[in-house]
Structures are given as structure tokens and as C-alpha cells.
Design a protein around this motif. Structure first.
Motif, mmCIF file in Angstrom:
data_model
loop_
_atom_site.group_PDB
_atom_site.id
_atom_site.type_symbol
_atom_site.label_atom_id
_atom_site.label_comp_id
_atom_site.label_asym_id
_atom_site.label_seq_id
_atom_site.Cartn_x
_atom_site.Cartn_y
_atom_site.Cartn_z
ATOM 1 N N GLY A 244 3.278 -4.173 8.695
ATOM 2 C CA GLY A 244 4.910 -3.728 8.827
ATOM 3 C C GLY A 244 6.100 -3.533 9.750
ATOM 4 N N VAL A 245 7.014 -3.523 9.427
ATOM 5 C CA VAL A 245 8.025 -2.798 10.487
ATOM 6 C C VAL A 245 8.621 -1.995 10.066
ATOM 7 N N TRP A 246 9.068 -0.595 10.737
ATOM 8 C CA TRP A 246 9.875 0.276 10.355
ATOM 9 C C TRP A 246 11.139 -0.161 10.135
ATOM 10 N N LEU A 247 12.499 0.551 9.242
ATOM 11 C CA LEU A 247 13.664 0.354 9.896
ATOM 12 C C LEU A 247 14.143 1.060 10.019
ATOM 13 N N THR A 248 13.976 2.248 9.567
ATOM 14 C CA THR A 248 14.313 3.990 9.724
ATOM 15 C C THR A 248 12.895 4.977 9.849
ATOM 16 N N SER A 249 13.204 5.834 10.703
ATOM 17 C CA SER A 249 12.061 6.972 10.838
ATOM 18 C C SER A 249 11.420 6.973 9.381
ATOM 19 N N ARG A 250 12.334 6.848 8.181
ATOM 20 C CA ARG A 250 11.392 7.120 6.967
ATOM 21 C C ARG A 250 11.387 5.229 5.854
ATOM 22 N N LEU A 251 11.882 4.460 6.332
ATOM 23 C CA LEU A 251 11.835 3.560 5.469
ATOM 24 C C LEU A 251 10.876 2.323 6.708
ATOM 25 N N VAL A 252 10.340 1.448 5.764
ATOM 26 C CA VAL A 252 9.210 -0.131 6.407
ATOM 27 C C VAL A 252 9.555 -0.320 5.900
ATOM 28 N N LEU A 253 9.473 -1.972 5.632
ATOM 29 C CA LEU A 253 9.350 -3.286 5.122
ATOM 30 C C LEU A 253 8.475 -3.675 5.260
ATOM 31 N N THR A 254 7.137 -4.219 4.472
ATOM 32 C CA THR A 254 6.087 -4.833 4.899
ATOM 33 C C THR A 254 6.195 -6.001 3.264
ATOM 34 N N SER A 255 4.964 -5.916 3.275
ATOM 35 C CA SER A 255 3.815 -7.471 1.502
ATOM 36 C C SER A 255 3.975 -6.352 0.540
ATOM 37 N N ALA A 256 4.558 -7.052 -0.445
ATOM 38 C CA ALA A 256 4.136 -6.435 -1.700
ATOM 39 C C ALA A 256 2.476 -6.686 -2.267
ATOM 40 N N HIS A 257 2.080 -7.302 -2.273
ATOM 41 C CA HIS A 257 0.484 -8.060 -2.656
ATOM 42 C C HIS A 257 -0.203 -6.958 -2.011
ATOM 43 N N LEU A 258 0.251 -6.241 -0.435
ATOM 44 C CA LEU A 258 -0.666 -5.560 -0.589
ATOM 45 C C LEU A 258 -1.493 -4.439 -1.264
ATOM 46 N N PHE A 259 -0.047 -3.729 -2.350
ATOM 47 C CA PHE A 259 -0.366 -2.964 -3.108
ATOM 48 C C PHE A 259 -0.547 -3.227 -4.903
ATOM 49 N N GLU A 260 -1.216 -2.447 -5.500
ATOM 50 C CA GLU A 260 -1.075 -2.083 -7.611
ATOM 51 C C GLU A 260 -0.021 -1.849 -7.493
ATOM 52 N N GLU A 261 0.171 -1.446 -8.718
ATOM 53 C CA GLU A 261 0.786 -0.724 -9.612
ATOM 54 C C GLU A 261 1.035 0.899 -9.234
ATOM 55 N N ASP A 262 1.640 2.284 -8.769
ATOM 56 C CA ASP A 262 1.975 3.007 -8.773
ATOM 57 C C ASP A 262 0.897 3.444 -6.902
ATOM 58 N N ASP A 263 1.013 2.212 -6.162
ATOM 59 C CA ASP A 263 0.073 2.972 -5.694
ATOM 60 C C ASP A 263 1.351 3.588 -4.423
ATOM 61 N N ILE A 264 -0.052 4.223 -3.623
ATOM 62 C CA ILE A 264 0.383 5.277 -2.711
ATOM 63 C C ILE A 264 0.204 4.653 -0.969
#
Length: 739
Positions: A20-40
Motif C-alpha cells: 500500500g501507500v500512505w496518504l497521511t499519517s492515518r490514511l493508506v491506499l491499497t487493494s480491495a481484494h486483500l480483505f473480506e467483509e468486516d476485516d481488520i
């Protein structure tokens, strides 16, 4: 130095690892297919500061928009002062080499499966994924072999795709059939088309950058722009401060000298109530195109330099955030006039300022302007001959019609062009205001603060400590003097003259001149006589000049510039003027050639400078006009001055020449101005002549009552002023006398 590559992070879903790539100190952009619903999710940055727990606040459809947005529950430990993130979109279909994707793929594992970052350079093929709305990057190197029967790129999903410094996509897959030589990515622009993503981004990052267009046919632009930005910063982030180079050489960080100036729209420039005065940064932000008027020494060029250097560094204050990251083109009009350029083309704009940078890619400046990324800073429109200003207006208007998204600032002296000069091109006017009492005190503090920095260069710490203590006392004393002395305070209403007063106050242990002419004369003495004495330099370059000899030489150069309507001259032209002056200066002529005398003046006078090869100018136009006025008076050429009295470029010289004149010369000068006003064909011509006559009458050391009354009677016949332009032509001293 931190770079955009430092924004790479590893992303850990419940069952899969990605990037992923961090946008701000609390925000990260990545791929959706890495996660299932309600994933942490968890995020780890490469410096090993540990895992940070994240929540998935938005996820697109993995088949159409495979992008997800994560928010960290606690701030991530990130590099200090990272470069701002810029977003881009491809604006064409041509292959774009020198792109890269970053991430933590399976092929890069070490030891017991430990993660390691990979940097995959390649050529982006915008057309290759067109039907699915994806980008395809063909790797430059030989494709890796499969890993345990799977894709070697497993784990790269979510990794940032960069075109130069612009983030343009997120890696999402490994297209079948290419034997792992290609990497698929989702364009950021696709996510922006989704209302849910836009809403989540606005909520968590309201200051997200605007998209910049990347023209795929010209990837070399992206490689060139950092070098151009570095050259702009090198050229415009440092400034000479008057009076601070007596004991040392060099210049100063511009922010040390920069003073936030006040400005105001002229009356009726905008409909509705008159706009109150405000700081220039606040007013410029809402005006894409501005004509900025200001007196000599008011700080116009300093503002242009400050804008250029902070724009490329993306360090402008919030009011001017829209300019951050734009490409500034500084156009010093005096340089154009000296080089005979009347209508520069876009390709000439990067070269006019003669920056220390390689030649740009062909067509680069035009592409910058076409994309709306150009900031045109046209400095000193008054420094070209009056006859050429209409041609300059047509050039600028044509350029802006060709590139309508270009932002532009034009600086000019108050009376150099009409109020409607660029009105049809959407320009609004601002006028720099004289320094207020608080600004004068702020400037005094800043000047003495810079002077204390100068003490850091002393080898003797005991001496440095004494000088700092002395500067503290001088600062307090001058501050009290400004609060007490109205005449001195009125002399200090421009940054240049305020700096001159600070320098003289320091050099003369508190003794200060009382008139503008005494101020200029003392400043010249400071530069021409005491500068090398303070530096303990004797006969530098084998030449020693008295103050009068140095002034005589400089006057010849100044008067040549005035007669030719120029603000610069070449070395050859300067040598010819000095050779003429040396015919009457036998002692100087015996010391060296005109060429060596010119070198001495450039190196030692502090009044001449060669900012670019073969382009010599005075450090400020005010000193040029003062010295030209003195030469006209000494060479008995007042009649020549009077012939040009109606021309705006000559009027500052006429205002200054009265301070040099003797009794009979004063009478002759004022009579000539009065006669010219009597013969004027219309009010527009008569008004500035009456104003000049009144100014000279007020400042004459000897004037008979009859002539004084005649001058004021002629002016009162025209009062009151009918426009802001007429009022400004009177000048502060005449306005005060009228009231």
C-alpha cells in the motif's frame, strides 16, 4: 532526503499480505481484494516501527475498482518532512517509459519468508487495459519465474504505481499470458469516479491534491521538472540585504528578508463596497491574474522571488495553497529589453532568467502552460521603454489566450500603464501600500535579526558577542527613533529605504539623514567609501577610488541607461561609458583599464551587479535614477530632462534632480515644468507636469514666493483629482501640502 518511494507500506489482511501507500499519517491506499467483509487490517512501514491496526473505511468492487481506503487507529511513524503526494492521470495513449511499481512481492522474500521491498521499473501501456479501465505496466527486466506454482508478484497487490513523482495507480494483478512480465493496476481516476470513495476521501483527507495530467508521449518532462525546481530554488531563495555585507560577502536566505506586505484593490476595481487592505498573500490567492503596482523599493521583485521559490518547494502558506507545485516562469522585463526580445515564445520562458539548469525537453513549457500548471511572474513592466509596453501587452494577452488556464502576476510602478491595461484578459489590480508603523518596526527587528546572524561568521567569539550586544542596543534605539520622529518614519515607508536607514544607523552610530537626498547620498558613501574599510581591504584589484570618483563613474552608466530607456547593459556598453568618463579622471585612469575599473565596481561598489552573463544592472532602480539625476545636473542637461518631463519613465529622475540643484537651477527647472504644463494640450498631459512642479517647489532649498505661488495656482486650477491615477501622481508630500 525523504522521497515519494518512502510512502510504501506493507498491508496485512486476515488471510493475505499486500502492499500500500500512505496518504497521511492515518490514511493508506491499497487493494480491495486483500480483505473480506468486516476485516481488520494491519500496516507496517519499512523502517520497522511495528504494526499499526487499521479499519477498512471504503472498498471498491475487486472486479471493477480494486482499491481500498484504510484508516489507522493510531498515527503511523513516518519520515520527517516527506514531499507532498501528487496524483496524476494519463492524458493520452502513448507508451510511457520510466514508470515504476513498488511493493512486497513473493519473489522478494528472504530468510524465513521475511518481507523485502521491490522496485519494478517499466513502461506503462495505457491502451493495453483500456477495455477494462486498467493500466498495464510492462517490466523492463527479465520476468521472474513462478514461485511455488503461483505468481511471483503475489503480495505486490495494492502497491503504488508512479509516473515520475506522480501516483497514478494501484497494482491489482498479474495478467495471464504474459509470463509475469506485466503488472496490472487500477487508475486512481477510476476510484475518483466512485461517489463512495470521494466521500470517504473528503471525510478523512479534505486537502487531497488535484489530479495532474500526464502526457504519455513526453515522460522526459517528469524527469526534468525536479531539476528545474531545484534551479528555481537556487536562483530565487536567496537575496541581498542592503547594508548587511559590509563585514562579509554573500547573500541571505530570502525568508530572513521577506516581509509580508499590505496591499489593496484600487477604488471601484471590484463591485460593491471598497475592499479593506490586507496582506498580499491573502489577496493574491483569490486572483488568478493580477497587476501589482508598487513604488520603487516597495518589494515587488522580492515578492516575485518569494513566490517562485516557495511554489516549487510546495511551501506556500495556506492562502496560496493552489499555487503549490505549479511551475513558475520568472520573466524579468529588464532582461528582455537588454536582449532585444519583445515577444518570448513558451520555449523561451525557461531560458529568460538564465537558470543553472540543462535545456528543457522540446515543447516542455508549452505543455506545462497547456495543462494549467504554469505560474507566469512578469517582473518590472515599467523597465521596458514606454513605446514597447503596448507590444508587451499584446504578447502577454496573446500568450494567455493561447493558454487560458495560466496564472499570472505582473508587477509595475504605479503610473507606468493605465488602469485598464490588461482588464480584458481578466486581470485584477492590487496596489502595494506603504509600510505601516507596525511593519516598520517588524522590518527593523528582521533586519537586525539578520545582522546578528552575520555575527555568527566572526572567528572571534568575544568580538561577535560584543557586536550582537551592540546590535540589540541599536535595534531598540532605532525603534524608539521611528516612534518619535515622523519625518524619519515617512522616509521608511518602503522596504528598500527602511533597510538603508537601518544600515546607516548602524554604520554612523545612530546619526541619520533628514531628507531623501541626504539618505541616498549617505547610502552611496556607505557603499563606495566605508565598505572596503570595514572589510580591511586596501586597493582591491589594484584600484582605489574615492567616493566622488566612484560616483562619477556610476553616473555615466546610470545616465546612459536613462537616455536609452534601459535597465541593463552589456559589459561592452559599460566599458565604453567608463572609457568616456576616464578621460576626465586622470588618477583613476592611471590605475587600470576601463575593463579593470568595471570589474572593481562590480566586485566592490555594491551598487552594480551582474546577475546573469553579460547583463549588468544597478542593485535597485532607485539608485540608478538618483545617479542619473546627479549626472544631468552636473553636466548642465536640465533642458534635456525637461524635454522628457511628460514621459513616465523620466519622472522619477525629475523628482530626484531637484535635490541636486543649486538656486538658479531650481528656478530654471520649476519654470520649465510650469511652462510645459501651460502648453499641455489636455488634462492628462498637464496633470503630471503640475504635480512634478509642485513636488520640486516643495523640495527646493530656495524658491521665491512669486514662483511658489504660481506653481500652486496652476495645480489648484486642476483640483480635485478625478481618479486614483491622478491622486497617486501627486505623491504623498504634495497631497499633504494640498490638504
Amino acid at each position: 532526503m525523504p522521497s515519494v518511494e518512502d510512502r510504501l507500506v506493507a498491508v496485512l489482511g486476515a488471510a493475505r499480505q499486500g502492499s500500500g501507500v500512505w496518504l497521511t499519517s492515518r490514511l493508506v491506499l491499497t487493494s480491495a481484494h486483500l480483505f473480506e467483509e468486516d476485516d481488520i487490517a494491519a500496516v507496517a512501514e519499512p523502517r520497522g516501527s511495528g504494526l499499526v491496526t487499521c479499519d477498512v473505511v471504503w472498498a471498491g468492487d475487486p472486479d471493477t475498482c480494486d482499491i481500498a481506503l484504510l484508516t489507522a487507529r493510531t498515527p503511523m511513524l513516518l519520515p520527517k518532512s516527506p514531499p507532498p503526494l501528487r496524483w496524476g492521470r494519463c492524458a493520452g495513449w502513448q507508451p510511457m517509459p520510466r514508470c515504476q511499481v513498488l511493493g512486497f512481492p513473493q519473489v522478494q522474500r528472504y530468510g524465513g519468508g521475511e518481507l523485502e521491498a521491490a522496485q519494478v521499473p517499466g513502461t506503462l501501456m495505457p491502451l493495453a487495459g483500456r477495455m477494462r479501465g486498467h493500466y498495464i505496466l510492462h517490466a523492463d527486466h527479465h520476468p521472474p519465474a513462478p514461485v511455488q506454482g503461483g505468481s511471483p508478484w503475489d503480495g505486490l497487490s495494492g502497491g503504488p504505481v508512479f509516473a515520475g513523482h506522480l501516483l497514478i495507480g494501484i497494482a491489482s494483478g498479474d495478467p495471464m499470458g504474459w509470463q509475469h512480465s506485466s503488472i496490472e493496476s487500477v487508475p486512481l481516476s477510476a476510484a475518483m469516479d466512485d461517489p463512495g470513495f470521494r466521500k470517504a476521501l473528503q471525510e478523512h483527507w479534505p486537502d487531497a491534491p488535484e489530479f495532474e495530467e500526464v502526457t504519455s508521449a513526453y515522460p522526459e518532462d517528469l524527469a526534468y521538472e525536479p531539476a528545474y525546481a531545484k534551479a528555481v530554488k537556487a536562483a530565487y531563495s536567496r537575496l541581498e540585504i542592503f547594508g548587511l555585507d559590509e563585514l562579509s560577502s554573500g547573500d541571505w536566505d530570502l525568508d530572513t528578508a521577506y516581509l509580508s506586505l499590505e496591499a489593496q484593490s484600487p477604488p471601484a476595481a471590484r463591485p460593491g463596497p471598497a475592499e479593506p487592505r490586507g496582506r498580499i498573500e491573502d489577496l493574491l490567492g483569490s486572483r488568478p491574474r493580477t497587476v501589482l503596482r508598487g513604488e520603487a523599493g516597495a518589494g515587488k521583485t522580492t515578492l516575485v522571488w518569494w513566490l517562485a521559490s516557495h511554489t516549487v518547494c510546495r511551501t506556500l502558506p495556506g492562502q496560496l495553497a493552489e499555487l503549490d507545485g505549479m511551475i513558475p516562469f520568472v520573466v524579468p522585463m529588464r532582461s528582455l529589453a537588454a536582449r532585444g526580445i519583445t515577444s518570448p515564445t513558451p520555449s523561451q520562458l525557461p531560458k529568460i532568467a538564465r537558470l543553472p539548469v540543462d535545456r528543457p525537453p522540446d515543447g516542455w513549457a508549452g505543455r506545462v502552460l497547456e495543462a494549467g500548471r504554469g505560474l507566469l511572474l512578469v517582473d518590472g513592466m515599467d523597465e521596458i521603454p514606454q513605446a514597447d509596453r503596448e507590444l508587451a501587452r499584446k504578447w502577454l494577452a496573446g500568450l494567455l489566450r493561447m493558454y487560458p488556464r495560466t496564472r499570472c502576476l505582473v508587477t509595475v510602478r504605479p503610473l507606468a500603464v493605465g488602469s485598464d491595461w490588461l482588464e480584458q484578459e481578466g486581470f485584477e489590480e492590487l496596489r502595494l501600500l506603504p509600510l505601516g508603523d507596525e511593519d516598520i518596526q517588524s522590518f527593523v527587528a528582521a533586519w537586525h535579526g539578520a545582522a546578528r546572524l552575520e555575527c555568527d561568521r566572526y572567528a572571534d567569539e568575544h568580538w561577535a558577542k560584543r557586536q550582537r550586544k551592540r546590535l540589540d542596543a541599536l535595534e531598540q534605539e532605532l525603534g524608539r527613533e521611528f516612534r518619535r520622529n515622523d519625518v524619519l518614519r515617512d522616509l521608511a515607508r518602503t522596504p528598500l529605504l527602511c533597510a538603508v536607514i537601518c544600515a546607516l544607523h548602524r554604520a554612523r552610530n545612530g546619526f541619520l539623514p533628514e531628507t531623501r537626498w541626504e539618505l541616498y547620498s549617505a547610502a552611496l558613501n556607505l557603499m563606495l567609501a566605508t565598505r572596503d574599510i570595514h572589510r580591511r581591504i586596501h586597493q582591491p584589484e589594484g584600484i582605489e577610488l574615492t567616493v566622488d570618483e566612484g560616483r562619477q563613474l556610476l553616473q555615466r552608466i546610470a545616465v546612459w541607461l536613462a537616455r536609452n530607456g534601459r535597465a541593463e547593459l552589456t559589459r561592452e556598453q559599460a566599458v565604453r561609458q567608463l572609457a568616456s568618463a576616464l578621460r576626465g579622471l586622470r588618477r583613476v585612469r592611471a590605475q587600470g583599464t576601463p575593463q579593470s575599473v568595471l570589474m572593481h565596481l562590480l566586485n566592490r561598489s555594491g551598487l552594480l551587479q551582474e546577475r546573469s552573463p553579460d547583463a549588468i544592472q544597478f542593485i535597485h532602480r532607485t539608485f540608478q535614477d538618483y545617479l542619473a539625476a546627479k549626472e544631468f545636473q552636473e553636466s548642465d542637461c536640465l533642458d534635456e530632462l525637461l524635454l522628457h518631463a511628460a514621459e513616465e519613465q523620466w519622472q522619477d529622475i525629475l523628482r530626484l534632480v531637484v535635490g541636486h540643484c543649486g538656486r538658479s537651477e531650481e528656478r530654471r527647472l520649476i519654470a520649465g515644468l510650469t511652462a510645459a504644463a501651460d502648453a499641455a494640450p489636455d488634462r492628462a498631459t498637464e496633470w503630471p507636469l503640475r504635480a512634478l512642479a509642485a513636488h520640486c517647489a516643495l523640495n527646493a532649498r530656495y524658491i521665491e514666493d512669486e514662483q511658489y505661488a504660481e506653481v500652486w495656482a496652476g495645480l489648484r486650477r486642476l483640483l480635485p483629482a478625478r481618479s486614483e491615477r491622478e491622486l497617486h501622481a501627486l505623491g504623498q508630500d504634495v497631497v499633504a501640502a494640498v490638504h
